[in-house]
Write a protein that holds these residues in place. Structure first.
Motif, PDB file in Angstrom:
ATOM      1  N   SER A 150       0.818  -1.217   0.000  1.00 60.64           N
ATOM      2  CA  SER A 150       0.000   0.000   0.000  1.00 60.64           C
ATOM      3  C   SER A 150       0.850   1.264   0.000  1.00 60.64           C
ATOM      4  CB  SER A 150      -0.935  -0.002   1.221  1.00 60.64           C
ATOM      5  OG  SER A 150      -0.204  -0.049   2.427  1.00 60.64           O
ATOM      6  N   SER A 151       2.056   1.177   0.555  1.00 61.25           N
ATOM      7  CA  SER A 151       2.935   2.349   0.575  1.00 61.25           C
ATOM      8  C   SER A 151       3.430   2.724  -0.817  1.00 61.25           C
ATOM      9  CB  SER A 151       4.134   2.091   1.496  1.00 61.25           C
ATOM     10  OG  SER A 151       4.865   0.945   1.080  1.00 61.25           O
ATOM     11  N   TYR A 152       3.274   1.822  -1.775  1.00 54.75           N
ATOM     12  CA  TYR A 152       3.664   2.112  -3.160  1.00 54.75           C
ATOM     13  C   TYR A 152       2.494   2.650  -3.991  1.00 54.75           C
ATOM     14  CZ  TYR A 152       7.699  -1.015  -2.222  1.00 54.75           C
ATOM     15  OH  TYR A 152       8.828  -1.605  -1.710  1.00 54.75           O
ATOM     16  N   ALA A 153       1.289   2.613  -3.454  1.00 57.97           N
ATOM     17  CA  ALA A 153       0.096   2.867  -4.270  1.00 57.97           C
ATOM     18  C   ALA A 153       0.035   4.289  -4.814  1.00 57.97           C
ATOM     19  CB  ALA A 153      -1.166   2.568  -3.456  1.00 57.97           C
ATOM     20  N   SER A 154       0.482   5.261  -4.043  1.00 57.40           N
ATOM     21  CA  SER A 154       0.403   6.649  -4.480  1.00 57.40           C
ATOM     22  C   SER A 154       1.728   7.351  -4.207  1.00 57.40           C
ATOM     23  CB  SER A 154      -0.748   7.367  -3.762  1.00 57.40           C
ATOM     24  OG  SER A 154      -0.909   8.675  -4.258  1.00 57.40           O
ATOM     25  N   PRO A 155       2.770   7.015  -4.965  1.00 62.01           N
ATOM     26  CA  PRO A 155       4.097   7.571  -4.696  1.00 62.01           C
ATOM     27  C   PRO A 155       4.257   8.976  -5.253  1.00 62.01           C
ATOM     28  CG  PRO A 155       4.211   6.152  -6.597  1.00 62.01           C
ATOM     29  CD  PRO A 155       2.789   6.077  -6.101  1.00 62.01           C
ATOM     30  N   ASP A 156       5.395   9.567  -4.991  1.00 67.48           N
ATOM     31  CA  ASP A 156       5.752  10.876  -5.530  1.00 67.48           C
ATOM     32  C   ASP A 156       6.319  10.650  -6.935  1.00 67.48           C
ATOM     33  OD1 ASP A 156       6.893  13.300  -6.243  1.00 67.48           O
ATOM     34  OD2 ASP A 156       7.649  13.725  -4.235  1.00 67.48           O
ATOM     35  N   TYR A 157       5.456  10.737  -7.935  1.00 69.10           N
ATOM     36  CA  TYR A 157       5.871  10.429  -9.313  1.00 69.10           C
ATOM     37  C   TYR A 157       6.936  11.398  -9.818  1.00 69.10           C
ATOM     38  CZ  TYR A 157       1.815   7.325  -9.408  1.00 69.10           C
ATOM     39  OH  TYR A 157       0.908   6.332  -9.135  1.00 69.10           O
ATOM     40  N   GLN A 158       6.825  12.649  -9.408  1.00 68.04           N
ATOM     41  CA  GLN A 158       7.814  13.627  -9.861  1.00 68.04           C
ATOM     42  C   GLN A 158       9.200  13.272  -9.333  1.00 68.04           C
ATOM     43  OE1 GLN A 158       6.853  17.690  -8.927  1.00 68.04           O
ATOM     44  NE2 GLN A 158       8.819  18.494  -9.654  1.00 68.04           N
ATOM     45  N   GLN A 159       9.265  12.877  -8.063  1.00 68.31           N
ATOM     46  CA  GLN A 159      10.555  12.490  -7.497  1.00 68.31           C
ATOM     47  C   GLN A 159      11.090  11.227  -8.175  1.00 68.31           C
ATOM     48  OE1 GLN A 159      12.699  11.468  -3.205  1.00 68.31           O
ATOM     49  NE2 GLN A 159      10.548  12.064  -3.253  1.00 68.31           N
ATOM     50  N   ILE A 160      10.199  10.301  -8.466  1.00 66.84           N
ATOM     51  CA  ILE A 160      10.619   9.073  -9.157  1.00 66.84           C
ATOM     52  C   ILE A 160      11.288   9.428 -10.482  1.00 66.84           C
ATOM     53  CG2 ILE A 160       9.807   6.982 -10.321  1.00 66.84           C
ATOM     54  CD1 ILE A 160       7.634   6.751  -8.217  1.00 66.84           C
TER      55      ILE A 160
END
Length: 421
Positions: free
Chosen positions: A377-387
């Protein structure tokens, strides 16, 4: 009531915790006198609520350790032993039956079809001794809640006095239950086989559909929703991905496949198992093809190594197959998992191509690809910009279809899912 519990499976400790919490005196049978009561095993330590409950019940005296000899004074014995311990269980029951006038054996071990009949043969039929079988349907990550408040319960037993004792023991957990099914022990064992077999078939079928969807330009997510809208099918176990794992689940499918092959010459489940092993490597194959079959010195990030979210187990996990394939291709791997890094390190140690990362974003620095393997669940809504900023190449291979393809592509990512377009 006094209950002796034999075994170190998760089911043994969950049963002990729940029965002790209801005021029973629960005795965990340990091999040696003076052995510690609660082992420091990851399956116990990381099962939500289990360790605190065990410690509390030990402190208030409802849970204690005993030797096999000390357990002979108890009339109710609960077996939750590992699958390979059938012979040992027979030995224990033989000894118990010789000392006890009245005896109830509750078998929850995953020994397979016909095991309860073998165990029953060790009982003294001239005395009130009986065996009941309860299939172990507990799932890691929610086992305590499932035992405490089950939706349904299957009991294999034909002895009415044994059933009365068992119903009394389980009454605190079954007052809100929807259904209790009674059958013979062999039928209950076969039911356990049938449940796992059906789940494996559903998983195998949806993965086959997803792979086909990749080839015919169809979005499997829309198909999955359409299938699930039919009441005859439903949504359960219809999530395509990079294969299923787990020690006991896989063992049951293997056992049922062998039985079907022997009795029916059927290869149905053998095919499911074979295709599942191929499916585990799907994220690797998509990555390999993207980089035109050359991954030497590529930095590849894996998010998730546990075989499913919420647990630490990596038994038969897809991540193992993917890591082995990447190592063989000369890739440099960075691993992150919220709970299971210590487990994976026990296998690979300080391998020069592997880096164990405590932070998921640090694992992405200069990465050539991100492979999502376990849908924590901690991966479900990550910081896409940082990725994107951290990665050398914004390539994402989503092995669990956790993320939205269109949104990621709008953000500038190269996205590959399982049957997604």
């Amino acid at each position: 009531m006094k209950i002796a519990i034999w075994g170190d499976e998760l089911a043994a400790w969950v049963t002990a915790a729940c029965l002790a919490r209801q005021g029973n005196q629960v005795m965990m049978v340990r091999e040696k006198a003076g052995a510690g009561l609660i082992p420091d095993e990851s399956s116990i330590r990381h099962e939500p609520g289990l360790m605190p409950t065990l410690q509390q019940q030990q402190a208030n005296g409802h849970l204690l350790a005993v030797t096999a000899d000390e357990a002979q004074s108890v009339n109710i014995h609960w077996l939750a032993m590992s699958p390979g311990c059938l012979g040992l269980a027979e030995k224990h029951i033989t000894q118990l039956s010789q000392h006890a006038q009245q005896l109830l054996i509750i078998n929850q071990s995953n020994f397979g079809l016909g095991a309860s009949d073998r165990l029953s043969e060790q009982l003294d039929i001239s005395r009130p001794q009986a065996l009941a079988y309860i299939p172990d349907t507990l799932q890691q990550g929610s086992a305590l809640a499932q035992f405490s408040s089950p939706n349904s319960l299957i009991i294999g037993c034909e002895d009415q006095q044994a059933l009365l004792t068992l119903r009394t023991l389980l009454k605190p957990f079954t007052e809100q239950i929807k259904q209790i099914l009674y059958m013979t022990a062999r039928e209950a064992e076969f039911t356990k086989f049938a449940i796992n077999g059906m789940l494996a078939l559903r998983l195998g079928f949806i993965n086959e559909l997803a792979n086909l969807a990749d080839q015919v330009d169809v979005d499997i997510e829309l198909v999955r929703q359409g299938m699930g809208s039919d009441d005859r099918i439903g949504q359960h176990y219809l999530n395509p991905g990079c294969g299923f794992g787990g020690q006991h689940f896989t063992q049951y499918i293997e056992s049922l496949a062998a039985l079907m092959s022997d009795k029916r010459r059927s290869t149905l489940l053998e095919t499911v198992l074979s295709e599942n092993e191929k499916q585990k490597e799907l994220p690797f194959r998509k990555l390999w093809q993207h980089y035109r079959f050359d991954l030497r010195q590529r930095i590849i990030t894996l998010w998730g190594v546990a075989f499913k979210p919420g647990i630490t187990s990596i038994d038969n996990a897809p991540a193992l197959r993917i890591i082995d394939a990447l190592l063989a291709q000369g890739a440099l791997i960075r691993l992150h998992d919220p709970e299971a890094l210590s487990e994976i390190k026990l296998i690979y140690g300080d391998h020069p191509q592997l880096t164990y990362c405590q932070d998921p974003y640090t694992a992405l620095d200069n990465s050539d690809a991100l492979l999502l393997i376990t849908e924590w669940s901690s991966y479900a809504s990550p910081d896409y910009q940082q990725i994107k900023e951290r990665m050398a190449t914004p390539l994402i291979i989503d092995g669990r279809n956790l993320w939205e393809p269109e949104y990621l592509r709008q953000q500038g990512f190269i996205y590959h899912g399982v049957g997604r377009r």
